[in-house]
Design an enzyme around this catalytic site. Structure first.
Site, short mmCIF file in Angstrom:
data_model
loop_
_atom_site.label_atom_id
_atom_site.label_comp_id
_atom_site.label_asym_id
_atom_site.label_seq_id
_atom_site.Cartn_x
_atom_site.Cartn_y
_atom_site.Cartn_z
N HIS A 188 34.17 44.72 59.55
CA HIS A 188 35.30 44.15 58.78
C HIS A 188 35.37 42.65 58.98
O HIS A 188 34.99 42.13 60.03
CB HIS A 188 36.62 44.82 59.16
CG HIS A 188 36.94 44.80 60.63
ND1 HIS A 188 37.63 43.77 61.21
CD2 HIS A 188 36.64 45.66 61.63
CE1 HIS A 188 37.77 44.01 62.51
NE2 HIS A 188 37.16 45.15 62.80
N GLU A 227 40.99 46.00 58.20
CA GLU A 227 40.79 47.07 59.20
C GLU A 227 41.86 47.02 60.27
O GLU A 227 42.33 48.03 60.76
CB GLU A 227 39.40 46.94 59.84
CG GLU A 227 38.98 48.14 60.68
CD GLU A 227 39.36 48.07 62.16
OE1 GLU A 227 39.19 49.08 62.85
OE2 GLU A 227 39.84 47.02 62.60
N GLU A 228 42.25 45.79 60.65
CA GLU A 228 43.20 45.65 61.75
C GLU A 228 44.61 46.10 61.37
O GLU A 228 45.50 46.18 62.21
CB GLU A 228 43.21 44.20 62.26
CG GLU A 228 41.85 43.71 62.79
CD GLU A 228 41.40 44.41 64.07
OE1 GLU A 228 42.13 45.27 64.58
OE2 GLU A 228 40.29 44.09 64.54
N HIS A 231 40.66 41.56 71.09
CA HIS A 231 42.09 41.46 70.73
C HIS A 231 42.85 40.63 71.78
O HIS A 231 44.07 40.56 71.73
CB HIS A 231 42.77 42.84 70.61
CG HIS A 231 42.33 43.60 69.40
ND1 HIS A 231 43.09 44.58 68.81
CD2 HIS A 231 41.21 43.52 68.65
CE1 HIS A 231 42.45 45.08 67.77
NE2 HIS A 231 41.29 44.45 67.65
N ASP A 288 34.99 41.21 67.82
CA ASP A 288 35.64 42.17 66.90
C ASP A 288 36.07 41.43 65.64
O ASP A 288 37.16 40.94 65.58
CB ASP A 288 36.84 42.81 67.61
CG ASP A 288 37.49 43.89 66.77
OD1 ASP A 288 36.92 44.28 65.73
OD2 ASP A 288 38.59 44.33 67.12
N ASP A 305 38.27 40.87 58.69
CA ASP A 305 39.56 40.36 59.19
C ASP A 305 39.56 40.41 60.72
O ASP A 305 38.73 41.10 61.34
CB ASP A 305 40.74 41.17 58.63
CG ASP A 305 40.69 42.65 59.02
OD1 ASP A 305 39.57 43.21 59.06
OD2 ASP A 305 41.75 43.24 59.31
N ASP A 346 29.52 52.39 61.48
CA ASP A 346 30.62 51.42 61.51
C ASP A 346 30.61 50.75 62.87
O ASP A 346 29.95 51.21 63.80
CB ASP A 346 31.95 52.16 61.26
CG ASP A 346 33.10 51.19 60.98
OD1 ASP A 346 32.85 50.03 60.61
OD2 ASP A 346 34.27 51.61 61.13
ZN LIG Z 1 37.29 45.97 64.75
#
Ligand SMILES: [Zn+2]
Length: 493
Positions: free
Chosen positions: A117, A186-187, A457, A152, A119, A213
């Site tokens: 992803h 996705e987030e 994150h 990520d 984002d 994925d």
């Molecule tokens: Zn992710």
């Protein structure tokens, strides 16, 4: 039993244990590998660094969505990967997500899809100063590319793009169609991005050989007894359920209470529930994880792992001690909200709690609801299912040739690692693609030590250039192995 029969039985038992343990072979993973000389890692790192500068942030409030950052990212990809944009079909899905189709020469082969992803999560306000390099600067320093998204998962998106660009440059064109899907939300659940990409593919009647994925990484020092890093490939994802439990009781003045208050009734029910979780089992994925890791363990551990028929209870008790392994073995229960009472001298007429479950593939939404009702066994409690429930995913078969292709590719690029299937306890975009294939894997070829996991994150997210080169190499080899390698012989339609 006489002493002699007992002695013979004991010797037989020992013999069985030892034979089973010895049959549990250990693979010495120190094979050679050569990283590709045709990928210029400095240039690739510069491109990733540039991508990190776009603040493609997903937040819970739609008004914070910054459209122009996503569009700038699209333009950057066009400029940075000219061959992809010449040879692949690019579609912009739902304005911000991307779908690329690299058409294969053999229409009888089912396509393979790689997803990530574009984002990223926001930087927690107040922590900006703790970053060694600003989160959206894309600094390259000390052998690392720094910034939000390096792990990520802009690192994943760009590594896939680098691999494809490099393959085109070398003159390669695939027999099997390769699809690349990059969602933009996705987030925040992927309801607009991956969901729509999957819908588009579904309407075209596309059925995939497999989908990879982003997901679990290569974990270093996972167990003190295990010297090798473990590449965890998530073959399933847990489900999600929140139940609201509520009680109505007599109100009145607290000086003349009438029996139990609503708080007491509800607390008792929750106490029962949390103390009687759905029992975990060593079956399915947990068993497969142990079968993959077990042969690499020291001899004493191997005796136990090779003889689960005898040591199952012991192992289950050990696994239940650690929150992470407990979560992998069973449905978890957590009471997350409790509300009641308005004033210290007024008996509350209402009490309400929310209990959140992460459902193991052994269970289902229905079976958990039944378990809750039976365990609390209290007609005074109303149970209501909240919105947003998700059944646990289908479990992809580790016996399938696509899993073997993935496992062999990981071992080719990371020869020292042990590859083990696992259960994803969080959620990724993968669930949106569930209807497109029976084989969904969630794995990112990112090396993570325990201290690195909190960077995802969190603060000081970074990716080493060395690992980034491995990631590019991995996706390149995976495409080659999936199109001309193991899969073709027996798995075309
Ligand atoms: Zn992710």
């Amino acid at each position: 039993m006489t002493l002699i029969t007992f002695g013979i039985a004991l010797i037989l038992l020992c013999a069985v244990l030892v034979i089973r343990t010895l049959r549990y072979t250990r693979h010495h993973g120190k094979r050679n590998r050569t990283l590709p000389a045709d990928v210029n890692i400095d240039e690739a790192a510069n491109r990733l660094s540039e991508a990190i500068r776009f603040e493609t942030i997903s937040t819970q409030s739609p008004e914070d969505f910054n459209e122009s950052e996503f569009l700038k990212m699209h333009r950057f990809l066009e400029k940075a990967f000219p061959r992809i944009h010449e040879y692949l079909d690019k579609e912009v899905i739902n304005n911000y997500s991307l779908l690329y189709t690299w058409k294969g020469s053999d229409p009888d082969l089912k396509p393979v899809m790689l997803t990530c992803h574009i984002d990223v999560v926001p930087v927690e306000p107040g922590t900006e100063g703790e970053w060694e390099h600003p989160p959206f600067q894309g600094a390259i320093s000390d052998g690392y590319i720094w910034g939000r998204g390096t792990m990520d998962v802009q690192g994943g998106v760009l590594a896939i793009m680098e691999a494809v660009e490099n393959l085109i440059e070398s003159g390669y064109s695939p027999e099997r169609t390769i699809l690349l899907g990059f969602g933009h939300d996705e987030e925040i659940d992927g309801d607009k991005g991956a969901f729509t990409i999957a819908k588009v593919l579904n309407e075209r009647g596309i059925f995939l050989e497999y989908l990879l994925d982003e997901g679990t990484p290569i974990v270093h020092n996972v167990l003190p007894e295990l010297p090798n890093p473990v590449a965890l490939v998530a073959v399933a994802e847990k489900g999600y359920l929140s139940l609201e439990l509520s009680v109505s009781a007599e109100g009145g003045h607290s000086s003349v209470p009438q029996g139990l208050t609503s708080i007491a009734i509800l607390s008792e029910a929750i106490h029962k529930l949390e103390n009687n979780p759905v029992p975990g089992r060593i079956n399915g994925i947990v068993k497969k994880t142990m079968e993959a890791i077990g042969p690499q363990m020291p001899f004493l551990y191997r005796i136990v792992m090779a003889n689960l028929w005898l040591f199952r209870k012991l192992v289950k008790r050990e696994l239940a001690q650690m929150p992470a392994t407990k979560a992998a073995m069973s449905t978890t229960i957590a009471t997350t909200i409790f509300e009641s009472g308005i004033k210290e001298n007024v008996l509350p007429t209402q009490a309400r709690a929310i209990v959140n479950f992460r459902i193991h593939p052994n269970d289902s939404i229905e079976s958990i609801k039944e378990h809750v009702e039976q365990t609390m066994d209290d007609p005074r409690i109303n149970i209501r299912e909240m919105r947003g429930s998700i059944e646990p995913s289908h479990v992809s078969d580790v016996g399938d040739s696509s899993y073997h292709t993935l496992r062999n590719t990981i071992q080719e690029v990371f020869p020292e690692v042990v590859v083990a299937p696992t259960l994803m306890v969080g959620a990724t975009d993968a669930r949106h693609y569930a209807g497109l294939t029976d084989n969904i894997y969630r794995f990112i070829p990112l090396r993570a030590r325990e201290s690195d996991l909190e960077r995802v994150h969190g603060t000081n997210e970074r990716l080493s250039k060395k690992n980034y080169l491995e990631m590019i190499f991995f996706y390149k080899r995976l495409i080659l192995n999936s199109t001309t390698g193991f899969l073709n012989g027996n798995h075309s339609e």
